[in-house]
Design a protein around this motif. Structure first.
Motif, PDB file in Angstrom:
ATOM      1  N   ASP A 172     -31.785  49.270  26.592  1.00  0.00           N
ATOM      2  CA  ASP A 172     -31.649  49.847  25.250  1.00  0.00           C
ATOM      3  C   ASP A 172     -31.672  51.366  25.282  1.00  0.00           C
ATOM      4  N   PHE A 173     -32.631  51.917  26.021  1.00  0.00           N
ATOM      5  CA  PHE A 173     -32.804  53.368  26.027  1.00  0.00           C
ATOM      6  C   PHE A 173     -33.430  53.813  27.342  1.00  0.00           C
ATOM      7  N   GLU A 218     -37.447  61.855  24.400  1.00  0.00           N
ATOM      8  CA  GLU A 218     -37.385  62.292  23.012  1.00  0.00           C
ATOM      9  C   GLU A 218     -38.479  63.317  22.762  1.00  0.00           C
ATOM     10  N   PHE A 240     -30.513  61.431  26.535  1.00  0.00           N
ATOM     11  CA  PHE A 240     -30.440  60.048  26.981  1.00  0.00           C
ATOM     12  C   PHE A 240     -29.403  59.839  28.081  1.00  0.00           C
ATOM     13  N   LEU A 280     -28.094  54.911  26.042  1.00  0.00           N
ATOM     14  CA  LEU A 280     -28.502  54.611  24.672  1.00  0.00           C
ATOM     15  C   LEU A 280     -27.647  53.453  24.169  1.00  0.00           C
ATOM     16  N   SER A 307     -28.940  51.476  21.458  1.00  0.00           N
ATOM     17  CA  SER A 307     -29.780  51.110  20.321  1.00  0.00           C
ATOM     18  C   SER A 307     -29.805  52.297  19.369  1.00  0.00           C
ATOM     19  N   ARG A 348     -32.403  55.337  17.703  1.00  0.00           N
ATOM     20  CA  ARG A 348     -33.661  56.083  17.821  1.00  0.00           C
ATOM     21  C   ARG A 348     -33.744  56.977  16.601  1.00  0.00           C
TER      22      ARG A 348
END
Length: 125
Positions: free
Chosen positions: A27-28, A32, A43, A46, A48, A50
């Motif tokens: 997902d990631f 951050e 990222f 990615l 997904s 955020r």
């Protein structure tokens, strides 16, 4: 002894193949930074969404810096009192300036599909 050697050799050969498929969908993967006046997402993968929330005032300006290296990436700025405030689909490497016209709590969201890149939302001082 031959059975043990064969079993050991078989395990050494097949274990990498068994575990190679475990990290296929992520997902990631990245970092951050979430502060009162800053949201940075850097990222490598990615797949997904955020997000981060900031309280902003009328007259504030948001500088948005996007570096997209790969994949598809969409950015949203939403105010909780309204619907979407600022949306850009499938962004490329670009800079945006977003003026804030109403005081409120704003939701910053980045959605990616097989995306690699860097996005920074910063309240101009």
């Amino acid at each position: 002894m031959k059975k043990i050697s064969f079993l050991y050799l078989s395990l050494l050969i097949f274990i990498p193949f068994i575990f190679s498929g475990c990290d296929q969908y992520v997902d990631f993967r990245g970092t951050e930074t979430k502060e009162d006046n800053l949201y940075i997402i850097d990222f490598q993968i990615l797949n997904s969404s955020r997000s981060h929330d900031m309280n902003l005032h009328a007259g504030d300006t948001i500088d948005v810096h996007v570096i997209k290296e790969f994949g598809s990436c969409t950015i949203y700025i939403e105010c909780f009192e309204w619907e979407s405030y600022f949306v850009r689909f499938d962004v490329s490497t670009i800079d945006y300036v977003v003026p804030i016209t109403e005081t409120g709590s704003y939701h910053f969201c980045v959605e990616g599909n097989n995306a690699t890149g860097y996005i920074k939302f910063k309240v101009r001082e």
